[in-house]
Scaffold this motif. Sequence first.
Motif, short mmCIF file in Angstrom:
data_model
loop_
_atom_site.label_atom_id
_atom_site.label_comp_id
_atom_site.label_asym_id
_atom_site.label_seq_id
_atom_site.Cartn_x
_atom_site.Cartn_y
_atom_site.Cartn_z
N CYS A 161 104.34 8.95 5.92
CA CYS A 161 103.88 9.82 4.84
C CYS A 161 102.48 10.33 5.11
O CYS A 161 101.69 9.71 5.83
N HIS A 162 102.19 11.47 4.50
CA HIS A 162 100.89 12.11 4.63
C HIS A 162 100.38 12.47 3.24
O HIS A 162 101.11 13.04 2.42
N VAL A 163 99.13 12.12 2.99
CA VAL A 163 98.51 12.38 1.69
C VAL A 163 97.69 13.66 1.77
O VAL A 163 96.96 13.89 2.73
N TYR A 164 97.81 14.48 0.74
CA TYR A 164 97.04 15.72 0.66
C TYR A 164 96.31 15.78 -0.67
O TYR A 164 96.93 15.63 -1.74
N ARG A 165 95.01 15.97 -0.61
CA ARG A 165 94.21 16.19 -1.81
C ARG A 165 94.12 17.70 -2.04
O ARG A 165 94.13 18.48 -1.07
N PRO A 166 94.01 18.14 -3.27
CA PRO A 166 93.98 19.60 -3.52
C PRO A 166 92.81 20.29 -2.83
O PRO A 166 92.93 21.46 -2.43
N GLN A 167 91.66 19.60 -2.67
CA GLN A 167 90.50 20.21 -2.01
C GLN A 167 90.78 20.50 -0.54
O GLN A 167 90.12 21.37 0.04
N ASP A 168 91.73 19.78 0.05
CA ASP A 168 92.03 19.95 1.46
C ASP A 168 93.28 20.78 1.69
O ASP A 168 93.76 20.89 2.82
#
Length: 458
Positions: A161-168
């Motif tokens: 899995c890969h986590v994505y923050r909205p800023q990135d």
Amino acid sequence: MSAQCGSSCKKKGCSSSLSPSTTTLSLNTTTSSSLVLSDSKQSEKREQGFYQRELPSHLVAFSSLEGRKLFSQSLMEGNTHSFFPLIEQFHTQAEPSYCGLGTLVNVMNALKIDPKRVWKYPWRWFTEEFFDCCVPLEVVKKEGITLRQFACLAKCNGADCHVYRPQDSSLEEFRKFIIDSIESNDLSKIDNDPSFIVVSYDRSTLGQTGTGHFSPLAAYNAENDMVLVLDVARFKYPPHWVKLDLLWKALYPIDSSTGLSRGFVVIKKEAVKKPENAICYRVVVKEKWSETLVKLMTLTRNITEVYFTKMNQVNNESLTQTILFESIVQVLSPVIFDLVEPLLINEDKDIKSEEYELIKTLWNDKITTIYTNLKEYQLFREIMEFEKDRNKSIVIAILLISMPNELFEDLNLRAIISKLKHQFGDMCISQCCRTALESNISQITKQIQALIEMSTCQ
């Protein structure tokens, strides 16, 4: 009875004949009685609790007429492929704070990942109690889990899995991830590699009660730019459609426990299968988490101080790694010796003699396997350069890799620790990890007992 008596006297016009003290007693008793009745009603209200809440008007319930229309449109668009495997395994979270674990159960079973552990004999199946990692379940019941812990739990149990923050990321990229994930579940494609999108979002941004929440996304409606959120808290809100831009905004609010925004996770099966005997571990905290962090920080602070003292003495950066391991062993060895030795010589009063014999037998059976797995890694070999006792070296290694990198105060030292942990490849090196090492960090004596209970993912 006093209240009734006072009432009766008032009706007869005789209240003035009561003495002041009697009058006061009557009034106080009446007030007390009212409070008891009030508490009783509040208690009854608490026992009754809540049965669901109404969705805000801008959210569309899945089973409503409009919700069914949106689903039909999505079906025609070919944007419902993720819905079917998820709904086949749809799970309602078992505790009010288990939204992360409930979502993970739903997704892991939908991905058809084998937990390699028996749920109820003879069946292997993911349930929430399997994710008793990093933060114990009793703590999760009170506090829930963070986005990072969610991703780590997924990785430890066979997912990629890969986590994505909205800023990135961006709204456009978020939309593309959703569409790609839905297409990955299209059974007409021979080479499909199923994945799902899990969102960690702020409920209040959607006009709902509560704050942070996890749920998977099941479908997309291109015509209205809406997504179907399979809310795992079905006792509170039903699955519902939400405008994608609104859900995107709900990813931004800060999670107070981490100081970071929320975000989304792309999760699928792990491409590379881990060896069956891969060592995974965790530390079960049987005390307040804050107290445990203080103890871990004390150890790491001591290691940091010793490390920099030695660095200043030699002033040679090439010796960094050697000095680091020497510092680790110097700080941890005495602690482990004082606390582990009583267990090894059977002086631990908390363990009965028959339990001790069982522990010793299991330890002897397991230690070779544990040692074989550990000795392949440079980190463990370096530790053994300074600590020849094999048992103590094993405990030191596991304590070290159990410590979050963030606890090492100096950035340079933190980077070194992170690099060292990375050598462990198949081992879970994140802050939370799969069931294996059950220990009480406040009593390192329990480390030995915990090590023998180490799971080998079978």
